[in-house]
Design a protein around this motif. Structure first.
Motif, PDB file in Angstrom:
ATOM      1  N   GLU A   1       0.861  -1.176   0.000  1.00 18.46           N
ATOM      2  CA  GLU A   1       0.000   0.000   0.000  1.00 18.46           C
ATOM      3  C   GLU A   1       0.902   1.232   0.000  1.00 18.46           C
ATOM      4  O   GLU A   1       1.581   1.507   0.987  1.00 18.46           O
ATOM      5  CB  GLU A   1      -0.892   0.008   1.248  1.00 18.46           C
ATOM      6  N   PRO A   2       0.962   1.966  -1.107  1.00 18.25           N
ATOM      7  CA  PRO A   2       1.897   3.096  -1.183  1.00 18.25           C
ATOM      8  C   PRO A   2       1.615   4.148  -0.112  1.00 18.25           C
ATOM      9  O   PRO A   2       0.492   4.629   0.033  1.00 18.25           O
ATOM     10  CB  PRO A   2       1.646   3.660  -2.587  1.00 18.25           C
ATOM     11  N   THR A   3       2.627   4.485   0.653  1.00 22.24           N
ATOM     12  CA  THR A   3       2.530   5.540   1.647  1.00 22.24           C
ATOM     13  C   THR A   3       2.950   6.862   1.019  1.00 22.24           C
ATOM     14  O   THR A   3       3.432   6.903  -0.121  1.00 22.24           O
ATOM     15  CB  THR A   3       3.433   5.240   2.847  1.00 22.24           C
ATOM     16  N   LEU A   4       2.797   7.947   1.776  1.00 23.48           N
ATOM     17  CA  LEU A   4       3.271   9.233   1.273  1.00 23.48           C
ATOM     18  C   LEU A   4       4.773   9.177   1.012  1.00 23.48           C
ATOM     19  O   LEU A   4       5.256   9.688   0.000  1.00 23.48           O
ATOM     20  CB  LEU A   4       2.946  10.335   2.278  1.00 23.48           C
ATOM     21  N   ALA A   5       5.527   8.553   1.914  1.00 29.40           N
ATOM     22  CA  ALA A   5       6.971   8.433   1.713  1.00 29.40           C
ATOM     23  C   ALA A   5       7.282   7.642   0.449  1.00 29.40           C
ATOM     24  O   ALA A   5       8.225   7.971  -0.290  1.00 29.40           O
ATOM     25  CB  ALA A   5       7.615   7.771   2.935  1.00 29.40           C
ATOM     26  N   ASP A   6       6.509   6.594   0.178  1.00 31.01           N
ATOM     27  CA  ASP A   6       6.686   5.815  -1.048  1.00 31.01           C
ATOM     28  C   ASP A   6       6.492   6.698  -2.280  1.00 31.01           C
ATOM     29  O   ASP A   6       7.287   6.676  -3.223  1.00 31.01           O
ATOM     30  CB  ASP A   6       5.675   4.663  -1.109  1.00 31.01           C
ATOM     31  N   ARG A   7       5.411   7.457  -2.277  1.00 26.16           N
ATOM     32  CA  ARG A   7       5.107   8.275  -3.449  1.00 26.16           C
ATOM     33  C   ARG A   7       6.133   9.397  -3.623  1.00 26.16           C
ATOM     34  O   ARG A   7       6.466   9.781  -4.747  1.00 26.16           O
ATOM     35  CB  ARG A   7       3.692   8.841  -3.338  1.00 26.16           C
ATOM     36  N   CYS A   8       6.663   9.912  -2.497  1.00 22.17           N
ATOM     37  CA  CYS A   8       7.702  10.934  -2.596  1.00 22.17           C
ATOM     38  C   CYS A   8       8.977  10.354  -3.192  1.00 22.17           C
ATOM     39  O   CYS A   8       9.608  10.960  -4.075  1.00 22.17           O
ATOM     40  CB  CYS A   8       7.995  11.512  -1.208  1.00 22.17           C
ATOM     41  N   ALA A   9       9.374   9.181  -2.732  1.00 18.20           N
ATOM     42  CA  ALA A   9      10.572   8.550  -3.271  1.00 18.20           C
ATOM     43  C   ALA A   9      10.387   8.207  -4.748  1.00 18.20           C
ATOM     44  O   ALA A   9      11.323   8.320  -5.550  1.00 18.20           O
ATOM     45  CB  ALA A   9      10.912   7.302  -2.470  1.00 18.20           C
ATOM     46  N   ALA A  10       9.175   7.788  -5.113  1.00 17.59           N
ATOM     47  CA  ALA A  10       8.884   7.505  -6.519  1.00 17.59           C
ATOM     48  C   ALA A  10       9.022   8.768  -7.359  1.00 17.59           C
ATOM     49  O   ALA A  10       9.584   8.748  -8.461  1.00 17.59           O
ATOM     50  CB  ALA A  10       7.476   6.931  -6.652  1.00 17.59           C
ATOM     51  N   ALA A  11       8.524   9.890  -6.834  1.00 24.98           N
ATOM     52  CA  ALA A  11       8.621  11.155  -7.569  1.00 24.98           C
ATOM     53  C   ALA A  11      10.076  11.556  -7.758  1.00 24.98           C
ATOM     54  O   ALA A  11      10.466  12.036  -8.836  1.00 24.98           O
ATOM     55  CB  ALA A  11       7.858  12.243  -6.821  1.00 24.98           C
ATOM     56  N   LEU A  12      10.898  11.355  -6.748  1.00 23.85           N
ATOM     57  CA  LEU A  12      12.306  11.725  -6.860  1.00 23.85           C
ATOM     58  C   LEU A  12      13.045  10.869  -7.885  1.00 23.85           C
ATOM     59  O   LEU A  12      14.030  11.308  -8.471  1.00 23.85           O
ATOM     60  CB  LEU A  12      12.988  11.617  -5.492  1.00 23.85           C
ATOM     61  N   LEU A  13      12.568   9.632  -8.098  1.00 23.29           N
ATOM     62  CA  LEU A  13      13.198   8.757  -9.088  1.00 23.29           C
ATOM     63  C   LEU A  13      13.122   9.329 -10.502  1.00 23.29           C
ATOM     64  O   LEU A  13      14.035   9.143 -11.309  1.00 23.29           O
ATOM     65  CB  LEU A  13      12.536   7.386  -9.077  1.00 23.29           C
ATOM     66  N   ILE A  14      12.030  10.005 -10.799  1.00 24.59           N
ATOM     67  CA  ILE A  14      11.827  10.468 -12.175  1.00 24.59           C
ATOM     68  C   ILE A  14      11.951  11.983 -12.299  1.00 24.59           C
ATOM     69  O   ILE A  14      11.743  12.534 -13.374  1.00 24.59           O
ATOM     70  CB  ILE A  14      10.455  10.007 -12.710  1.00 24.59           C
ATOM     71  N   ALA A  15      12.280  12.665 -11.194  1.00 22.23           N
ATOM     72  CA  ALA A  15      12.445  14.116 -11.205  1.00 22.23           C
ATOM     73  C   ALA A  15      13.895  14.469 -11.524  1.00 22.23           C
ATOM     74  O   ALA A  15      14.780  13.611 -11.492  1.00 22.23           O
ATOM     75  CB  ALA A  15      12.055  14.683  -9.846  1.00 22.23           C
ATOM     76  N   PRO A  16      14.163  15.727 -11.840  1.00 18.32           N
ATOM     77  CA  PRO A  16      15.557  16.149 -12.024  1.00 18.32           C
ATOM     78  C   PRO A  16      16.395  15.818 -10.789  1.00 18.32           C
ATOM     79  O   PRO A  16      15.877  15.740  -9.671  1.00 18.32           O
ATOM     80  CB  PRO A  16      15.431  17.663 -12.226  1.00 18.32           C
ATOM     81  N   ALA A  17      17.680  15.641 -10.995  1.00 20.05           N
ATOM     82  CA  ALA A  17      18.552  15.171  -9.918  1.00 20.05           C
ATOM     83  C   ALA A  17      18.621  16.132  -8.743  1.00 20.05           C
ATOM     84  O   ALA A  17      18.921  15.715  -7.613  1.00 20.05           O
ATOM     85  CB  ALA A  17      19.957  14.933 -10.477  1.00 20.05           C
ATOM     86  N   ASP A  18      18.328  17.418  -8.973  1.00 20.62           N
ATOM     87  CA  ASP A  18      18.409  18.389  -7.881  1.00 20.62           C
ATOM     88  C   ASP A  18      17.059  18.627  -7.198  1.00 20.62           C
ATOM     89  O   ASP A  18      16.952  19.469  -6.303  1.00 20.62           O
ATOM     90  CB  ASP A  18      18.955  19.715  -8.388  1.00 20.62           C
ATOM     91  N   ALA A  19      16.018  17.910  -7.605  1.00 19.02           N
ATOM     92  CA  ALA A  19      14.670  18.165  -7.104  1.00 19.02           C
ATOM     93  C   ALA A  19      14.588  17.952  -5.598  1.00 19.02           C
ATOM     94  O   ALA A  19      15.201  17.047  -5.033  1.00 19.02           O
ATOM     95  CB  ALA A  19      13.664  17.273  -7.819  1.00 19.02           C
ATOM     96  N   VAL A  20      13.790  18.806  -4.960  1.00 17.28           N
ATOM     97  CA  VAL A  20      13.590  18.774  -3.507  1.00 17.28           C
ATOM     98  C   VAL A  20      12.095  18.711  -3.226  1.00 17.28           C
ATOM     99  O   VAL A  20      11.310  19.447  -3.839  1.00 17.28           O
ATOM    100  CB  VAL A  20      14.190  20.035  -2.842  1.00 17.28           C
ATOM    101  N   ILE A  21      11.697  17.832  -2.318  1.00 16.84           N
ATOM    102  CA  ILE A  21      10.295  17.785  -1.880  1.00 16.84           C
ATOM    103  C   ILE A  21      10.040  19.016  -1.022  1.00 16.84           C
ATOM    104  O   ILE A  21      10.795  19.302  -0.088  1.00 16.84           O
ATOM    105  CB  ILE A  21      10.016  16.510  -1.085  1.00 16.84           C
ATOM    106  N   THR A  22       8.993  19.742  -1.316  1.00 11.59           N
ATOM    107  CA  THR A  22       8.773  21.002  -0.627  1.00 11.59           C
ATOM    108  C   THR A  22       7.292  21.253  -0.397  1.00 11.59           C
ATOM    109  O   THR A  22       6.442  20.396  -0.652  1.00 11.59           O
ATOM    110  CB  THR A  22       9.401  22.153  -1.438  1.00 11.59           C
ATOM    111  N   GLY A  23       6.971  22.426   0.105  1.00 10.89           N
ATOM    112  CA  GLY A  23       5.593  22.855   0.272  1.00 10.89           C
ATOM    113  C   GLY A  23       4.781  21.960   1.187  1.00 10.89           C
ATOM    114  O   GLY A  23       5.283  21.415   2.170  1.00 10.89           O
ATOM    115  N   VAL A  24       3.510  21.814   0.840  1.00 10.79           N
ATOM    116  CA  VAL A  24       2.585  21.025   1.642  1.00 10.79           C
ATOM    117  C   VAL A  24       3.080  19.592   1.822  1.00 10.79           C
ATOM    118  O   VAL A  24       2.972  19.011   2.911  1.00 10.79           O
ATOM    119  CB  VAL A  24       1.187  21.046   1.001  1.00 10.79           C
TER     120      VAL A  24
END
Length: 297
Positions: free
Chosen positions: A40-63
């Motif tokens: 069951e994907p958690t928020l942390a799972d989805r954040c790590a998934a987003a970082l996999l396909i985001a630019p290498a310098d991407a930072v999780i931010t905001g809400v």
């Protein structure tokens, strides 16, 4: 999320290009990123998934970063990222904004104060204050930290951040208390103190959510647990009786009462007036109406 947690997540994920694998062994978290079907994907799972396909310098931010820091505010989707790299094509489930200066971060997650400033781009004033109060309560920030960061901010949301920082109170203990305080003060009533101990060194009567000291009027927000927990309900009754016996007027506010915000403001004003308050009557400017008349509880 910690580096070991990230490595553990990445180790069990498969980044698949092209068509989705056959069978039911996988589920897609984001485009090109899959997770075992029984997870069951958690928020942390989805954040790590987003970082996999985001630019290498991407930072999780905001809400999203606030949620990772334990501040439950706003929606959990999309995942908010900031990058100084030229933006790629849009991906469902990710909101990627380009910035010249990346927020202060730790392990690719914006630090609490920076996350809050970014979050103010999409939060209204009540949500921004509630989140700020929560950060201070958890020890993740101080009032001066928030004021300094908001003053240094520019662009969308900076005005909300500056106002919210000035309205933050270190003694607030719940988002509903923060909302109730703003509901009263933004309508022109004097500001009550938050979570005040009533009594003296010999006999402590109670700690009240909001207190108008000069008029001995206490405003208490009753969450659902006060109704469903029999022991808590009994304790609440005893506290109210003692406060009333000590000469305090007690206004008990429930979620149902919050659905009539104007009526609630008038109730508090009437109690204050009967006890000597001679200030102006409440007023409801357009900002107040936008914040509270349409808010659901």
């Amino acid at each position: 999320m910690s580096a070991p947690e990230q490595r553990a997540l990445l180790a069990r994920w498969e980044k698949v290009h092209g068509r989705r694998p056959r069978g039911l062994r996988y589920q897609r978290v984001l485009r090109g990123v899959y997770l075992p079907a029984d997870a069951e994907p958690t928020l942390a799972d989805r954040c790590a998934a987003a970082l996999l396909i985001a630019p290498a310098d991407a930072v999780i931010t905001g809400v999203t970063a606030l949620q990772l820091h334990g501040i439950t505010v706003g929606n959990t989707s999309p995942i908010r990222l900031a990058s100084a790299t030229a933006l790629r094509r849009r991906t469902a489930g990710i909101s990627l904004s380009r910035t010249r200066t990346l927020p202060e971060q730790s392990r690719r997650v914006a630090r609490p104060v920076a996350a809050w400033v970014d979050a103010c781009r999409e939060l209204d004033l009540v949500e921004a204050v509630a989140a700020a109060d929560w950060l201070v309560r958890l020890g993740r920030a101080t009032g001066p930290d928030l004021v300094a960061a908001a003053d240094a901010a520019s662009g969308r949301g900076c005005r909300t951040a500056r106002r919210a920082a000035q309205l933050t109170r270190s003694t607030a203990r719940s988002p509903k208390e923060s909302e109730l305080r703003l509901l009263l003060t933004l309508a022109g009533l004097p500001e009550p103190r938050c979570n005040v101990s009533v009594g003296d060194d010999v006999h402590r009567i109670a700690e009240v959510d909001l207190l108008y000291d000069d008029f001995r009027v206490a405003v208490e927000y009753e969450g659902d647990q006060h109704r469903t927990d029999g022991w808590q309900w009994s304790v609440d009754i005893e506290r109210m009786e003692e406060l009333i016996a000590a000469g305090y007027a007690v206004i008990r506010v429930t979620a149902a009462r919050m659905r009539d915000p104007r009526g609630l403001v008038h109730i508090v004003h009437d109690h204050l007036r009967r006890r000597g308050y001679a200030g102006p009557a409440p007023h409801f400017p357009s900002e107040w109406s936008q914040l509270f008349d349409r808010r659901t509880h």
